[in-house]
Design a protein around this motif. Structure first.
Motif, PDB file in Angstrom:
ATOM      1  N   ASP A 174     168.300  91.769  88.378  1.00  0.00           N
ATOM      2  CA  ASP A 174     169.679  91.152  88.591  1.00  0.00           C
ATOM      3  C   ASP A 174     170.187  90.435  86.792  1.00  0.00           C
ATOM      4  N   ALA A 175     170.961  90.494  87.078  1.00  0.00           N
ATOM      5  CA  ALA A 175     171.974  89.617  85.269  1.00  0.00           C
ATOM      6  C   ALA A 175     171.089  89.281  85.021  1.00  0.00           C
ATOM      7  N   GLN A 183     163.554 103.982  85.970  1.00  0.00           N
ATOM      8  CA  GLN A 183     165.056 104.641  86.083  1.00  0.00           C
ATOM      9  C   GLN A 183     166.361 102.990  86.104  1.00  0.00           C
ATOM     10  N   ALA A 184     166.074 102.974  87.418  1.00  0.00           N
ATOM     11  CA  ALA A 184     166.408 101.467  87.975  1.00  0.00           C
ATOM     12  C   ALA A 184     166.802 100.841  87.243  1.00  0.00           C
ATOM     13  N   SER A 185     165.557 100.021  86.303  1.00  0.00           N
ATOM     14  CA  SER A 185     166.069  99.042  85.254  1.00  0.00           C
ATOM     15  C   SER A 185     166.614  99.608  84.139  1.00  0.00           C
ATOM     16  N   GLN A 186     165.944 100.440  84.242  1.00  0.00           N
ATOM     17  CA  GLN A 186     167.026 101.072  82.927  1.00  0.00           C
ATOM     18  C   GLN A 186     168.528 100.969  82.387  1.00  0.00           C
ATOM     19  N   LEU A 192     166.600  89.308  78.265  1.00  0.00           N
ATOM     20  CA  LEU A 192     165.839  89.620  77.798  1.00  0.00           C
ATOM     21  C   LEU A 192     167.043  90.164  76.051  1.00  0.00           C
ATOM     22  N   ASP A 193     168.493  89.685  76.428  1.00  0.00           N
ATOM     23  CA  ASP A 193     168.791  89.903  75.452  1.00  0.00           C
ATOM     24  C   ASP A 193     168.372  88.680  74.384  1.00  0.00           C
ATOM     25  N   SER A 194     168.703  87.674  75.601  1.00  0.00           N
ATOM     26  CA  SER A 194     168.531  86.661  74.075  1.00  0.00           C
ATOM     27  C   SER A 194     166.592  86.556  73.542  1.00  0.00           C
ATOM     28  N   VAL A 195     165.985  87.002  74.831  1.00  0.00           N
ATOM     29  CA  VAL A 195     164.788  87.426  73.414  1.00  0.00           C
ATOM     30  C   VAL A 195     165.006  88.050  72.417  1.00  0.00           C
ATOM     31  N   GLU A 196     165.872  89.410  72.090  1.00  0.00           N
ATOM     32  CA  GLU A 196     165.598  89.890  71.508  1.00  0.00           C
ATOM     33  C   GLU A 196     166.745  89.612  70.047  1.00  0.00           C
ATOM     34  N   ARG A 239     173.611  99.681  81.178  1.00  0.00           N
ATOM     35  CA  ARG A 239     175.049  98.628  81.822  1.00  0.00           C
ATOM     36  C   ARG A 239     175.343  98.155  81.268  1.00  0.00           C
ATOM     37  N   MET A 240     174.098  96.699  81.345  1.00  0.00           N
ATOM     38  CA  MET A 240     175.132  95.132  81.477  1.00  0.00           C
ATOM     39  C   MET A 240     174.521  94.285  80.188  1.00  0.00           C
TER      40      MET A 240
END
Length: 499
Positions: free
Chosen positions: A454-455, A482-485, A461-465, A490-491
């Protein structure tokens, strides 16, 4: 030659007669139980008894053709009566009937949209809690007819129960509940026993239902008045009906069409409304009488139950009025005992079952019994199951840190291996699992053995980066399926920082 032809024909006719006799008798028993219940539910809704009786008749006959679950009984119910009672009190019968028709429209729409398919998300523990709560509610609903009544009610009820339990050991040709009702009624009439009867519940109608058009203005204001009640009735009715259908599926080892049952309930409510009925939904108690106590399996018994309600209430009202309530109470007590899943509360079962399953079952039972609303009880059970599942799954995600020392030609690397399913519950703690300040310049996050759902996980992950970027360090995310990538592409970067 003539005798050879006549013999198999006679056999076939006998088998056909036997097969037809069972649903006829089952429909009669259900009708006898429906009449006092329909009158009682009419009183709950604040309408004349004939409004409940017409609903019982028209809904049963309609759903026999339209429904997706053969042998299930639909009629006026306490759950739907409680929803529309305030509307009846404030605006009168015409607005109530308009709300019933609108509820039917809502149910048809929900059925076409496939709301019935959501039944697969209801856990088994909720279903068991639903069944046990029904057994308790069916029993407790009989208490008003057992408290503060003449003492003769008790031996009559005991006699009725004895017949129901003992007669099948002798013969099963005639359903035991029907014999019980006939015997107890005969005793009460012959000896002129002063006990409460069906006639004491209310006056039975003296004419068949006719077309009824609610006298309400077709305006937005009217819609705003009736829509909340109609939506509540639609939701409660669908949930109770679909849960009952699933219960009958389990008992008969057959499958029902939940989508058809959903819009069929809506169509039955629309028909009920246009004939002056208060609408309703599936009735668990009467369905158990039909399926479990009487052994019916076809739509014939459902249709005849509704037809018998009309015949008995209109043409034989004086006879039906003589039936002691003790006879019907005995049948309903038997149904409550047969409905309850006694295996689920055995000490051996409780020790074997996970505590979370037992908690969900208990919440469903307590919620249903406390509110007398199956929709609320089931909703609480599903919500509890979701919370406990999310809490359990949240602990399945683990983060393992491996530090690679700086070697010739290679820089030092901190490698984090994430194992488990990442969603809103498990990914909330993901941000705190990294050593931002102590890690070297290169960080690898390996998601080969995990999945992004989910979002919330993408944002984590964005916060970690972003945190590592603040320290001037480079993060490499690898191993995404593939689905996770696709979801991350997209998000990522478009959700804002969650920290």
């Amino acid at each position: 030659m003539t005798s050879v032809i006549a013999f198999p024909f006679g056999q076939a006719r006998t088998r056909y007669t036997v097969r037809l006799t069972l649903p006829v008798l089952a429909g009669l028993i259900v009708a006898l139980a429906l009449i006092p219940e329909a009158i009682a539910f009419s009183l709950i809704a604040g309408v004349d008894p004939q409004v409940g009786l017409f609903a019982a008749a028209t809904m049963a006959m309609s759903i026999a053709f339209l429904g997706g679950r053969p042998a299930m009984i639909s009629a006026a119910t306490a759950a739907t009566a409680l929803v529309v009672a305030p509307l009846m009190a404030s605006h009168g019968l015409d607005y109530l009937i308009a709300a019933v028709i609108l509820a039917g429209v809502f149910q048809v729409i929900l059925g076409v949209l496939g709301v019935g398919k959501l039944m697969r998300f209801i856990p088994r523990s909720v279903m068991i809690g639903f069944v046990n709560a029904l057994g308790i509610l069916i029993f407790t609903s009989q208490l008003p007819d057992l408290i503060g009544v003449p003492w003769l009610v008790y031996p009559l009820t005991a006699l009725g129960l004895a017949i129901i339990y003992l007669l099948p050991r002798i013969t099963t040709v005639v359903p035991a509940p029907l014999v019980s009702i006939i015997v107890v009624t005969a005793l009460a009439v012959v000896f002129a026993l002063n006990v409460p009867t069906v006639g004491d519940k209310g006056e039975l109608p003296d004419a068949l239902p006719t077309l009824f058009l609610p006298n309400v203005p077709f305006t937005l204001e009217t819609f705003q008045v009736i829509a909340p009640y109609a939506l509540g009735m639609a939701a409660v009715g669908l949930l109770e009906s679909l849960m009952t259908a699933k219960l009958v599926d389990d008992i008969t080892d057959t499958r029902s069409n939940k989508v058809r049952e959903s819009w069929g309930q809506g169509a039955a409510n629309i028909i009920s409304g246009f004939f002056g009925g208060m609408g309703g939904c599936a009735m668990v108690g009467q369905t158990m009488i039909n399926v479990k106590a009487s052994g019916a399996r076809t739509r014939i018994s459902t249709f005849l139950a509704g037809a018998f309600v009309l015949v008995l209430a209109v043409s034989l009202g004086e006879v039906v009025a003589l039936i002691p309530m003790a006879a019907l109470v005995a049948v309903m007590i038997f149904v409550s005992i047969a409905t309850f899943d006694w295996h689920s509360i055995r000490p051996s079962t409780l020790r074997m079952m996970p505590k979370s399953e037992t908690i969900v079952m208990a919440v469903t039972v307590i919620g249903t019994v406390a509110t007398h609303n199956l929709a609320i009880g089931v909703g609480l059970g599903v919500l509890t199951a979701m919370v406990l599942f999310a809490r359990r799954v949240a602990h399945f995600a683990t983060v393992t840190r491996t530090l690679t020392s700086e070697a010739e030609g290679e820089e030092a690397t901190a490698r984090y291996t994430v194992d488990g399913e990442l969603f809103w519950a498990s990914s909330n703690d993901l941000y705190t699992q990294f050593e931002y300040a102590e890690d070297p310049q290169h960080i690898v996050i390996d998601l080969t053995t995990s999945h992004l759902w989910d979002a919330s996980t993408i944002a984590a992950l964005d916060s970690v980066e972003d945190k590592y970027r603040h320290y001037g360090k480079h993060v490499e995310v690898i191993g995404l399926n593939q689905a996770s990538q696709a979801m991350r592409t997209r998000m990522s970067g478009r959700l804002g920082s969650g920290h």
